[in-house]
Design an enzyme around this catalytic site. Sequence first.
Site, PDB file in Angstrom:
ATOM      1  N   ASP A  34      -1.697  -4.586   6.490  1.00 49.31           N
ATOM      2  CA  ASP A  34      -0.996  -3.336   6.134  1.00 49.31           C
ATOM      3  C   ASP A  34      -1.792  -2.565   4.537  1.00 49.31           C
ATOM      4  O   ASP A  34      -2.027  -1.625   4.669  1.00 49.31           O
ATOM      5  CB  ASP A  34       0.620  -3.620   5.767  1.00 49.31           C
ATOM      6  CG  ASP A  34       1.270  -4.194   6.760  1.00 49.31           C
ATOM      7  OD1 ASP A  34       1.352  -3.460   7.981  1.00 49.31           O
ATOM      8  OD2 ASP A  34       1.428  -5.430   6.868  1.00 49.31           O
ATOM      9  N   GLU A 286      -6.001  -5.323  12.791  1.00 51.05           N
ATOM     10  CA  GLU A 286      -6.367  -3.975  13.086  1.00 51.05           C
ATOM     11  C   GLU A 286      -7.530  -3.590  11.964  1.00 51.05           C
ATOM     12  O   GLU A 286      -8.613  -3.174  12.622  1.00 51.05           O
ATOM     13  CB  GLU A 286      -5.182  -3.230  12.649  1.00 51.05           C
ATOM     14  CG  GLU A 286      -5.524  -1.849  12.638  1.00 51.05           C
ATOM     15  CD  GLU A 286      -4.301  -0.811  12.349  1.00 51.05           C
ATOM     16  OE1 GLU A 286      -3.067  -1.162  12.860  1.00 51.05           O
ATOM     17  OE2 GLU A 286      -4.504   0.621  11.834  1.00 51.05           O
TER      18      GLU A 286
HETATM   19  O1  TRH Z   1      -4.479  -9.867   8.030  1.00 53.97           O
HETATM   20  P1  TRH Z   1      -4.225  -9.199   9.717  1.00 53.97           P
HETATM   21  O2  TRH Z   1      -3.866  -9.907  10.511  1.00 53.97           O
HETATM   22  O3  TRH Z   1      -3.254  -8.025   9.349  1.00 53.97           O
HETATM   23  C1  TRH Z   1      -2.407  -7.740  10.302  1.00 53.97           C
HETATM   24  C2  TRH Z   1      -2.897  -6.458  11.166  1.00 53.97           C
HETATM   25  O4  TRH Z   1      -3.166  -5.164  10.622  1.00 53.97           O
HETATM   26  C3  TRH Z   1      -1.733  -6.170  12.026  1.00 53.97           C
HETATM   27  O5  TRH Z   1      -2.146  -4.939  12.925  1.00 53.97           O
HETATM   28  C4  TRH Z   1      -0.412  -5.858  11.482  1.00 53.97           C
HETATM   29  O6  TRH Z   1       0.745  -5.480  12.172  1.00 53.97           O
HETATM   30  C5  TRH Z   1      -0.065  -7.201  10.579  1.00 53.97           C
HETATM   31  O7  TRH Z   1      -1.191  -7.394   9.600  1.00 53.97           O
HETATM   32  C6  TRH Z   1       1.128  -6.777   9.665  1.00 53.97           C
HETATM   33  O8  TRH Z   1      -5.856  -8.422   9.957  1.00 53.97           O
HETATM   34  P2  TRH Z   1      -6.431  -7.168   9.514  1.00 53.97           P
HETATM   35  O9  TRH Z   1      -5.899  -5.816  10.109  1.00 53.97           O
HETATM   36  O10 TRH Z   1      -7.758  -7.363  10.092  1.00 53.97           O
HETATM   37  O11 TRH Z   1      -6.616  -7.262   8.127  1.00 53.97           O
HETATM   38  C7  TRH Z   1      -7.142  -8.286   7.281  1.00 53.97           C
HETATM   39  C8  TRH Z   1      -7.794  -7.227   5.932  1.00 53.97           C
HETATM   40  O12 TRH Z   1      -8.176  -8.404   5.110  1.00 53.97           O
HETATM   41  C9  TRH Z   1      -8.892  -6.261   6.092  1.00 53.97           C
HETATM   42  O13 TRH Z   1      -8.590  -5.093   5.433  1.00 53.97           O
HETATM   43  C10 TRH Z   1     -10.103  -7.154   5.728  1.00 53.97           C
HETATM   44  C11 TRH Z   1      -9.612  -8.073   4.618  1.00 53.97           C
HETATM   45  N1  TRH Z   1     -10.366  -9.078   4.198  1.00 53.97           N
HETATM   46  C12 TRH Z   1     -11.093  -9.047   3.149  1.00 53.97           C
HETATM   47  O14 TRH Z   1     -11.192  -7.974   2.579  1.00 53.97           O
HETATM   48  N2  TRH Z   1     -11.800 -10.129   2.570  1.00 53.97           N
HETATM   49  C13 TRH Z   1     -11.684 -11.487   3.444  1.00 53.97           C
HETATM   50  O15 TRH Z   1     -12.129 -12.318   2.921  1.00 53.97           O
HETATM   51  C14 TRH Z   1     -10.967 -11.269   4.422  1.00 53.97           C
HETATM   52  C15 TRH Z   1     -10.556 -12.706   5.195  1.00 53.97           C
HETATM   53  C16 TRH Z   1     -10.162 -10.261   4.819  1.00 53.97           C
END
Ligand code: TRH
Length: 397
Positions: A34, A286
């Site tokens: 989010d 996402e």
């Molecule tokens: O963390 P998520 O599983 O988030 C989920 C999804 O968005 C889902 O659709 C939603 O319904 C739920 O949350 C509530 O996966 P996502 O979307 O890939 O988000 C991870 C974020 O973290 C992304 O912006 C990348 C960031 N990230 C970094 O910036 N650095 C890191 O080292 C890692 C591991 C992630």
Amino acid sequence: MQVSPMPPSTLHGQAAAPADVWDIFCRVIDNFGDVGVCWRLAADLAARGHTVRLWLDDAQALAWMAPGALEGRWPGVTVHPWNAASDPGVLSTLRPAQVWIEGFGCELPEAFVAWRACTHEVAPIWINLEYLSAEGFVERSHGLPSPVMSGPAKGWIKHFFYPGFTPRTGGLLRETDLLTHRRNFGSHERKAFLHGLGIADHGEALVTLFCYANAPVAALLAQLRGLQPGAHLLVTPGQATSAMEAALAQTPQACEGLRVTHLPLLSQTMFDQLLWASDLNFVRGEDSLVRALWAGRPFVWQIYPQDDGAHRAKLQAFLSVVGAPAPVRDWHLHWNSFGLAGEDLPLPRARFEPRSEVWDAWAAGLASRLAQQADLVTQLCAFVQAAVTDGRAPKTR
Ligand code: TRH
């Protein structure tokens, strides 16, 4: 007021006039997606000349995701606590925004809406930014109006804005310089990036693991052990680490013959580079899916699980829209169904080659195809511009 989505063909290269101020509201449900999506949106709008206020009920993740954001060191964006939007002292000093973005259907604070209704003549363009999906309803629902039926904003109209993979949707977040940066990330930059993480490149297949705790990691490790000339697994903190621990508890020698590095949490910029540097990316949710798409590298997506099982249809819709070839489709089904059926689904190693031509060509082709479509921020700006030009923002008084 009904604002129809602009025909996608008219959006390319269109410079939407910067709106004065955008308010983006986001409540963190769980995980990082989010805040990750809303931050990328805020930063992209700011980079295009807009002024953005991001209202968050939990901003902790920004400390590592976007260093400097919480300290106000990001030009054009300020981050505000959710409760401040109900504080009369704060409201009295706020410049009214032209656009409100309600992230993922979070309800805006009533005091904030009431303040606007009482103090300003023109209502904002109010957009409900939805979750990303490839399902058919997205094209049908994108841009639809939703009248506010009660409360201080009664009579105003919200609009649904759906990100998506096809020209009749709101598109995907893609900063204007993202693909140039990715193209310029050559072998020299890759080496320097990995070196910065303390990783020496010995020519093994580099595999990034960002997954939920229930991913079938034991089966993945068994596949990676058989790769020539070897594999190096980069494990992200949190649930991916838990999934690794569970696999090792099940089979203590599961990592024999594999190099494994546990990564710290990286900024979004570095996370993108990690995906560019890897031969295969396991991503989830996402935002990391979208970034894996832009990386143009082979990937496997673990979908965010939903209690009602709705994620299966969502996964199938995605695989069809992106034209996944059979090995890619198989891998996704295996990676996502483990634990649901309670079966130990064998992963077809013969079909899993991170450097295989099929997988590489498909991923690179998909990134090029999606890049032909207008990105989400370009489309949002065009949507807002159309509403403003038509004078369709309703009067509040
Ligand atoms: O963390 P998520 O599983 O988030 C989920 C999804 O968005 C889902 O659709 C939603 O319904 C739920 O949350 C509530 O996966 P996502 O979307 O890939 O988000 C991870 C974020 O973290 C992304 O912006 C990348 C960031 N990230 C970094 O910036 N650095 C890191 O080292 C890692 C591991 C992630």
